[in-house]
Design an enzyme around this catalytic site. Structure first.
Site, PDB file in Angstrom:
ATOM      1  N   ASP A  15     -40.902 -58.469   5.907  1.00 20.99           N
ATOM      2  CA  ASP A  15     -42.138 -58.571   5.090  1.00 20.99           C
ATOM      3  C   ASP A  15     -42.049 -57.488   4.276  1.00 20.99           C
ATOM      4  O   ASP A  15     -41.501 -56.520   4.436  1.00 20.99           O
ATOM      5  CB  ASP A  15     -43.502 -58.557   6.037  1.00 20.99           C
ATOM      6  CG  ASP A  15     -44.823 -58.630   5.178  1.00 20.99           C
ATOM      7  OD1 ASP A  15     -44.706 -59.556   4.628  1.00 20.99           O
ATOM      8  OD2 ASP A  15     -45.397 -57.681   5.350  1.00 20.99           O
ATOM      9  N   ASP A  17     -45.195 -55.997   1.951  1.00 23.58           N
ATOM     10  CA  ASP A  17     -46.257 -55.091   1.943  1.00 23.58           C
ATOM     11  C   ASP A  17     -46.380 -54.540   3.302  1.00 23.58           C
ATOM     12  O   ASP A  17     -46.687 -55.265   4.321  1.00 23.58           O
ATOM     13  CB  ASP A  17     -47.564 -55.987   1.653  1.00 23.58           C
ATOM     14  CG  ASP A  17     -47.685 -55.705  -0.059  1.00 23.58           C
ATOM     15  OD1 ASP A  17     -47.203 -54.634  -0.773  1.00 23.58           O
ATOM     16  OD2 ASP A  17     -48.414 -56.649  -0.681  1.00 23.58           O
TER      17      ASP A  17
END
Length: 110
Positions: A15, A17
């Site tokens: 991922d 962020d």
């Protein structure tokens, strides 16, 4: 990771962020080096983000991020690339229409 073999099928999904980057900030040079030099040598890599490709590209230091990862998923998986080529693209608006989308946006639980 250096002792693993790429012959053993591994897929690592990252991922953006809060995982590869601090929220809304750029990836560090150290993280880039790890991803592109170490992790990619032993596994198939995928990048997943909730933002659009423009924002993810800013955070990952360039539009070539689409080609640096084997798989690239933006907009929570609505836009998918494989090997740098667009694989699929979907839009909630196109799928369900304006009326249903507005109902979803305006939904309130009690």
């Amino acid at each position: 990771l250096t002792t693993m073999s790429k012959a053993i099928k591994r897929l690592l999904l990252f991922d953006v962020d809060g995982t590869l980057t601090r929220p809304r900030l750029e990836v560090t040079p150290e993280m880039e080096a790890f991803l592109y030099n170490e992790a990619k040598a032993v596994a198939t890599l995928g990048l997943v983000g909730g933002s659009d490709i423009a924002k993810i590209s800013e955070q990952m230091r360039g539009r070539d991020v689409v080609t640096k990862f084997d798989y690239f998923f933006s907009e929570n998986g609505l836009v998918a690339y494989k090997g740098g080529q667009l694989l699929a693209e979907q839009s909630i608006l196109k799928k369900f229409g304006e009326k249903v989308l507005q109902k979803l946006i305006n939904f309130r639980s009690n």
